[in-house]
Design an enzyme around this catalytic site. Structure first.
Site, PDB file in Angstrom:
ATOM      1  N   ASN A  56      13.290   4.548   4.225  1.00 53.49           N
ATOM      2  CA  ASN A  56      12.257   3.663   4.809  1.00 53.49           C
ATOM      3  C   ASN A  56      11.215   4.364   5.638  1.00 53.49           C
ATOM      4  OD1 ASN A  56      11.566   1.088   5.814  1.00 53.49           O
ATOM      5  ND2 ASN A  56      12.197   1.505   7.685  1.00 53.49           N
ATOM      6  N   MET A 111      10.665  -6.569   4.142  1.00 56.75           N
ATOM      7  CA  MET A 111      10.868  -7.312   5.496  1.00 56.75           C
ATOM      8  C   MET A 111      11.926  -8.159   5.300  1.00 56.75           C
ATOM      9  SD  MET A 111       8.436  -6.136   7.081  1.00 56.75           S
ATOM     10  CE  MET A 111       8.094  -7.039   8.482  1.00 56.75           C
ATOM     11  N   ARG A 112      13.274  -7.556   5.006  1.00 60.22           N
ATOM     12  CA  ARG A 112      14.260  -8.278   5.098  1.00 60.22           C
ATOM     13  C   ARG A 112      15.602  -7.292   5.436  1.00 60.22           C
ATOM     14  NH1 ARG A 112      15.208 -13.392   5.088  1.00 60.22           N
ATOM     15  NH2 ARG A 112      17.350 -13.581   4.391  1.00 60.22           N
ATOM     16  N   HIS A 164       8.429   3.531   8.457  1.00 62.75           N
ATOM     17  CA  HIS A 164       8.657   2.650   9.808  1.00 62.75           C
ATOM     18  C   HIS A 164       7.163   3.132  10.457  1.00 62.75           C
ATOM     19  CE1 HIS A 164       9.655   0.291  12.884  1.00 62.75           C
ATOM     20  NE2 HIS A 164       9.038   1.230  14.025  1.00 62.75           N
ATOM     21  N   LEU A 206      18.962  -5.806   5.617  1.00 58.14           N
ATOM     22  CA  LEU A 206      20.000  -5.829   4.867  1.00 58.14           C
ATOM     23  C   LEU A 206      21.399  -5.544   5.463  1.00 58.14           C
ATOM     24  CD1 LEU A 206      17.943  -2.828   2.876  1.00 58.14           C
ATOM     25  CD2 LEU A 206      18.725  -5.174   2.093  1.00 58.14           C
ATOM     26  N   SER A 227       0.666  -1.216  -0.007  1.00 54.82           N
ATOM     27  CA  SER A 227       0.062  -0.100   0.047  1.00 54.82           C
ATOM     28  C   SER A 227       0.948   1.556   0.019  1.00 54.82           C
ATOM     29  CB  SER A 227      -1.022  -0.134   1.249  1.00 54.82           C
ATOM     30  OG  SER A 227      -0.324   0.170   2.500  1.00 54.82           O
TER      31      SER A 227
HETATM   32  C1  GRF Z   1       3.599  -0.538   6.925  1.00 52.58           C
HETATM   33  O1  GRF Z   1       3.199  -0.299   8.038  1.00 52.58           O
HETATM   34  C2  GRF Z   1       5.203   0.067   6.791  1.00 52.58           C
HETATM   35  O2  GRF Z   1       5.239   1.380   7.813  1.00 52.58           O
HETATM   36  C3  GRF Z   1       5.948  -1.031   7.402  1.00 52.58           C
HETATM   37  O3  GRF Z   1       5.446  -2.077   6.633  1.00 52.58           O
HETATM   38  C4  GRF Z   1       4.172  -1.859   6.423  1.00 52.58           C
HETATM   39  C5  GRF Z   1       3.877  -2.054   4.895  1.00 52.58           C
HETATM   40  O4  GRF Z   1       2.911  -2.007   4.532  1.00 52.58           O
HETATM   41  N1  GRF Z   1       7.355  -1.014   7.164  1.00 52.58           N
HETATM   42  P1  GRF Z   1       2.429  -1.938   3.022  1.00 52.58           P
HETATM   43  O5  GRF Z   1       2.845  -3.206   2.230  1.00 52.58           O
HETATM   44  O6  GRF Z   1       3.169  -0.528   2.500  1.00 52.58           O
HETATM   45  O7  GRF Z   1       0.861  -1.978   2.873  1.00 52.58           O
END
Ligand code: GRF
Length: 230
Positions: A120, A103-104, A122, A106, A20
């Protein structure tokens, strides 16, 4: 810095899931005048839903499956995965990298190479609630204000210089899902806004602090630095 065919900085968005935030960047960059071009979307998971969404927007996509990178003992080989990722970014002549739910972890070598050119998002007000499950932890701690942060990426996770933050209230009866959805709406506001600043060269990293020139943002939450409402 590599120059793109149109002259605008070339951006890669790295994802692992639904994408998203990636979509918020793609939509912002599609508006004429945005100072950057989403050149590709890369996922470490071939089944990431975000890849389909990017393809539907005619953005070139690549999957680099981290599961395929293993050392002789069968353990994950992060350096080899990062080398493949770096090669893909270089092949695409990428100027800036946006981690968007990537989700990795680095390797320090990779993050150092892209330092100042990789950002990034967060889902918490850093430096509070680094890591995972931020909304659950915010509720458990009883904080009254929560939010999200866009920051430059440094080797240490969720620590780099902060570019922009947005805050939301924590409401009575909130669930992690309700709070997370409130935060996510603000993520979609500040990530494109922060990327714009970075592409325009209006962010100056001063030690661990990012100095930002005045900018405009139609924001309904507390957003720091304050924006002139356009
Ligand atoms: C988001 O909440 C972002 O802040 C975090 O992971 C989630 C990813 O959501 N790092 P999306 O894939 O962007 O919907």
């Amino acid at each position: 810095m590599a120059s793109s065919r149109t002259g605008a900085p070339r951006i890669a968005v790295l994802i692992s899931g639904r994408g998203s935030n990636m979509m918020s960047l793609i939509e912002a960059a599609a508006v004429p005048g945005f100072p950057g071009e989403i050149a590709c979307v890369i996922s470490n998971r071939p089944d990431a839903h975000g890849l389909n969404r990017a393809q539907a927007c005619n953005i070139p996509v690549r999957a680099i499956d981290h599961m395929l990178f293993r050392d002789e003992a069968g353990k994950p080989d992060r350096a080899a995965f990062d080398a493949a990722l770096d090669a893909a970014l270089e092949a695409e002549e990428i100027d800036f990298v946006c981690l968007a739910g990537f989700m990795r972890l680095l390797t320090p070598g990779f993050t150092r190479k892209w330092q100042g050119r990789m950002i990034n998002i967060h889902p918490a007000l850093l430096p509070s609630f680094k890591g995972l499950h931020t909304h659950e932890r915010a509720l458990a701690e009883g904080v009254k204000i929560h939010g999200c942060t866009v920051h430059f990426v440094t080797p240490e996770m969720d620590v780099g210089p902060i570019i922009m933050q947005a805050a939301v209230p924590v409401l009575e009866g909130d669930t992690p899902e309700a709070l997370g959805a409130r935060v996510l709406r603000q993520e979609h506001v500040i990530y494109p806004a922060a990327l714009r600043l970075v592409c325009e060269g209006r962010t100056r990293i001063d030690g661990s602090v990012v100095r930002v020139d005045e900018f405009e943002l139609d924001a309904h939450a507390l957003v720091v630095p304050p924006a002139a409402v356009g």
